[in-house]
Design a protein around this motif. Structure first.
Motif, short mmCIF file in Angstrom:
data_model
loop_
_atom_site.label_atom_id
_atom_site.label_comp_id
_atom_site.label_asym_id
_atom_site.label_seq_id
_atom_site.Cartn_x
_atom_site.Cartn_y
_atom_site.Cartn_z
N THR A 84 -0.55 12.61 -3.65
CA THR A 84 -1.67 11.68 -3.57
C THR A 84 -2.49 12.02 -2.32
OG1 THR A 84 -0.33 9.92 -4.59
CG2 THR A 84 -2.36 9.25 -3.48
N PHE A 85 -3.81 12.12 -2.50
CA PHE A 85 -4.72 12.40 -1.39
C PHE A 85 -5.70 11.23 -1.25
CE2 PHE A 85 -3.28 16.40 -3.08
CZ PHE A 85 -3.12 17.23 -1.98
N LEU A 86 -5.86 10.76 -0.04
CA LEU A 86 -6.82 9.70 0.26
C LEU A 86 -7.90 10.28 1.17
CD1 LEU A 86 -7.72 6.71 0.24
CD2 LEU A 86 -6.25 6.38 2.25
N ARG A 87 -9.13 10.29 0.65
CA ARG A 87 -10.26 10.85 1.40
C ARG A 87 -9.89 12.20 2.03
NH1 ARG A 87 -10.37 7.63 5.17
NH2 ARG A 87 -9.10 5.90 4.41
N GLY A 88 -9.28 13.06 1.22
CA GLY A 88 -9.00 14.43 1.63
C GLY A 88 -7.71 14.65 2.39
N ILE A 124 -1.38 11.83 1.48
CA ILE A 124 -0.63 10.67 1.97
C ILE A 124 0.71 10.52 1.27
CG2 ILE A 124 -2.67 9.39 2.74
CD1 ILE A 124 -2.46 7.75 0.11
N TYR A 125 0.95 11.29 0.20
CA TYR A 125 2.22 11.20 -0.52
C TYR A 125 2.52 12.54 -1.15
CZ TYR A 125 5.59 10.12 -4.21
OH TYR A 125 6.68 10.13 -5.02
N ILE A 126 3.77 12.98 -1.02
CA ILE A 126 4.25 14.18 -1.72
C ILE A 126 5.75 14.05 -1.93
CG2 ILE A 126 4.43 15.46 0.47
CD1 ILE A 126 4.00 18.04 -1.15
N ALA A 127 6.17 14.20 -3.18
CA ALA A 127 7.59 14.31 -3.52
C ALA A 127 8.44 13.24 -2.85
CB ALA A 127 8.09 15.70 -3.17
N ASP A 128 8.10 11.98 -3.08
CA ASP A 128 8.84 10.83 -2.57
C ASP A 128 8.71 10.61 -1.07
OD1 ASP A 128 9.80 10.12 -5.09
OD2 ASP A 128 11.51 11.48 -4.92
N HIS A 129 7.80 11.33 -0.41
CA HIS A 129 7.59 11.11 1.03
C HIS A 129 6.18 10.56 1.25
CE1 HIS A 129 7.68 11.61 5.35
NE2 HIS A 129 6.51 12.22 5.28
N ILE A 130 6.09 9.46 1.98
CA ILE A 130 4.81 8.84 2.33
C ILE A 130 4.53 9.11 3.79
CG2 ILE A 130 3.53 6.66 2.49
CD1 ILE A 130 5.39 5.60 0.27
N THR A 139 0.82 -1.22 0.00
CA THR A 139 0.00 0.00 0.00
C THR A 139 0.85 1.26 0.00
OG1 THR A 139 -0.27 -0.12 2.42
CG2 THR A 139 -2.00 -1.13 1.05
N ARG A 140 2.07 1.20 0.50
CA ARG A 140 2.99 2.33 0.35
C ARG A 140 3.34 2.52 -1.12
NH1 ARG A 140 5.89 4.34 4.74
NH2 ARG A 140 7.74 4.62 3.44
N ALA A 141 3.60 1.42 -1.82
CA ALA A 141 3.89 1.51 -3.25
C ALA A 141 2.69 2.08 -4.01
CB ALA A 141 4.25 0.12 -3.79
N ALA A 142 1.49 1.65 -3.61
CA ALA A 142 0.28 2.18 -4.25
C ALA A 142 0.19 3.69 -4.07
CB ALA A 142 -0.95 1.50 -3.69
N ALA A 143 0.37 4.16 -2.85
CA ALA A 143 0.29 5.60 -2.56
C ALA A 143 1.29 6.38 -3.38
CB ALA A 143 0.50 5.85 -1.07
N ALA A 144 2.53 5.89 -3.47
CA ALA A 144 3.56 6.58 -4.23
C ALA A 144 3.25 6.60 -5.72
CB ALA A 144 4.92 5.92 -3.99
N GLY A 145 2.48 5.63 -6.18
CA GLY A 145 2.13 5.57 -7.60
C GLY A 145 0.81 6.20 -7.95
#
Length: 460
Positions: free
Chosen positions: A428-432, A435-441, A84-90
């Motif tokens: 990446t935004f999950l329900r507002g 959760i991810y910005i510029a290689d940071h989760i 799920t970290r990979a998903a967020a980054a993608g």
């Protein structure tokens, strides 16, 4: 005008992918939900404002309905935290976990409960679950569906793991009336054993052509013909997973034209790689069905354009690198599966833009169609009022070179190593919540476990 009091965040851009096209727009978010879509300049004071630059794309968070997480039981292959970290980054905000490769598999209610227990408080994106159809578990299907699986998967050929045996037509004839009664979709690994057995299995092979001959197109073609016939007979929703054979496309087109309840997906590796490029011993390219020839790939792209194929999902199927047998380069003995969960958007976009296709096409293949498949089409996969505020901002012009060590999957071996791809996910935004910005989760996993029937009953 939207109610300013109901908005705490606005995400806006000059290229926002909406259900009816691409426009300059502002996405208003209150709590976890999209409260309004307005023109670009409508931005009430007192709320946070986020926007990309002029070339940035604002798109729904992607939905990937074909992910093998493998936890519990084979967590050393992949687990909920890493997947799920990979998903967020993608840029993927919802994944649906496959029912096999975990121990126990999700073929019983007890197996589903074990899966839910293992996923708790680990997920960085929302996660739903497939159940499985195997010989003799027809009595488990309704309890599994009532407990919240999104649908059911079966294999028509050996799955690769003994805990998830393949079904025969006899088994399907027992299960499909139950699935039709439930209104559940059956997703199918569409290869039948006969043609595979007829072509024989090599003892070992370093050359890709030998492996390709062991998984002929006819195995897929015959499987799809059978599933069309059974779907027509039982009125069961059927979905063909990881479709690779261009020879079967006319049968799928005809079935859809005749209103048979059948849909199909393909995967990034079938759209970006061709058999002619696979070097001897390069077992990181092995998957089943196999990556086929250049002419086959181009027909798959045409089938996406004319909607014969409905969507593109990853079929993220990882394993420990030693199971790929890179030292011997044996395609026959190596595990078949490709890890690409984090790379789905740039792989597909790199190829799509070469063909003059748009980000609106991309959104249909990667967001709305997968969401609809699993019954989430009224809350995910689109930027629309009332939907979950799952949003990504990405740059369609920026390129990067794939370095496996920078991927968030548990294992880093990838056939895309060193490949230049275009399309970089920036936020990446999950329900507002970002959760991810510029290689940071984000450190805190806020993903929810989706239980469909339970959620529907609570809503009603």
């Amino acid at each position: 005008m939207p109610d300013p009091a109901a908005t705490n965040l606005i995400i806006r851009g000059r290229q926002v992918v909406l259900p009816d096209g691409i426009a300059a727009a502002a996405v208003h978010i209150g709590g976890h939900t999209i409260t309004a879509i307005t023109d670009y300049d409508t931005a009430p004071s007192g709320c946070e404002l986020i926007q990309g630059d002029d070339e940035a794309i604002v798109m729904p968070g992607m939905v990937d309905t074909h992910v093998h997480v493998n936890e519990p039981g084979r967590t050393e292959w992949e687990g909920f935290a890493t997947a799920t970290r990979a998903a967020a980054a993608g840029g993927t905000t919802t994944i649906i976990d496959m029912p096999l490769n975990s121990i126990p598999p999700t073929t019983t209610l007890a197996g589903f409960e074990a899966k839910l227990d293992s996923a708790k408080e680990q997920c960085y994106v929302d996660v739903g679950f497939w159940g499985g159809v195997i010989p003799g578990n027809t009595h488990e299907l309704e309890p599994l569906f009532d407990a919240g699986v999104v649908g059911f998967k079966c294999f028509l050929v050996h799955s690769g793991v003994d805990e998830f045996p393949n079904v025969s037509e006899i088994d399907l004839r027992a299960a499909m009336p139950v699935l039709t009664k439930l209104g559940a979709v059956l997703i199918v690994h569409a290869e039948v054993p006969g043609p595979i057995e007829e072509h024989g299995t090599a003892v070992a092979a370093r050359d890709y052509e030998t492996f390709l001959r062991t998984r002929p197109r006819s195995a897929e073609n015959q499987a799809i013909e059978m599933m069309i016939r059974l779907s027509r007979e039982y009125r069961t929703r059927v979905h063909i997973v990881h479709h690779s054979s261009a020879d079967a496309l006319p049968a799928l087109r005809a079935a859809k034209a005749a209103n048979v309840k059948i849909t199909a997906e393909t995967c990034p590796h079938y759209l970006a790689i061709v058999a002619e490029e696979v070097a001897d011993g390069a077992t990181e390219f092995k998957c089943c069905p196999p990556i086929r020839e250049l002419e086959n790939r181009e027909q798959l792209w045409k089938a996406l354009e004319d909607k014969t194929i409905d969507m593109i999902v990853s079929d993220h199927s990882p394993c420990p690198p030693d199971m790929k047998l890179r030292n011997s380069g044996d395609f026959i003995g190596a595990w078949g599966g490709i890890s690409s969960l984090q790379l789905r958007l740039p792989i597909v976009w790199t190829e799509a833009r070469r063909r003059g296709l748009s980000t609106w096409d991309l959104s249909r293949w990667l967001c709305s169609a997968p969401a609809a498949l699993v019954g989430l089409g009224n809350r995910k996969g689109a930027l629309a009022t009332g939907y979950d505020a799952d949003v990504i901002i990405w740059n369609p012009a920026k390129s990067f070179r794939v370095e496996g060590e920078k991927l968030h999957h548990r294992h880093k071996l990838t056939p895309y190593e060193g490949r230049e791809l275009t399309g970089v996910v920036e936020r990446t935004f999950l329900r507002g919540e970002q959760i991810y910005i510029a290689d940071h989760i984000n450190d805190r996993p806020i993903g929810e476990l989706i239980r469909m029937r339970t959620a529907l009953s609570q809503k009603n």
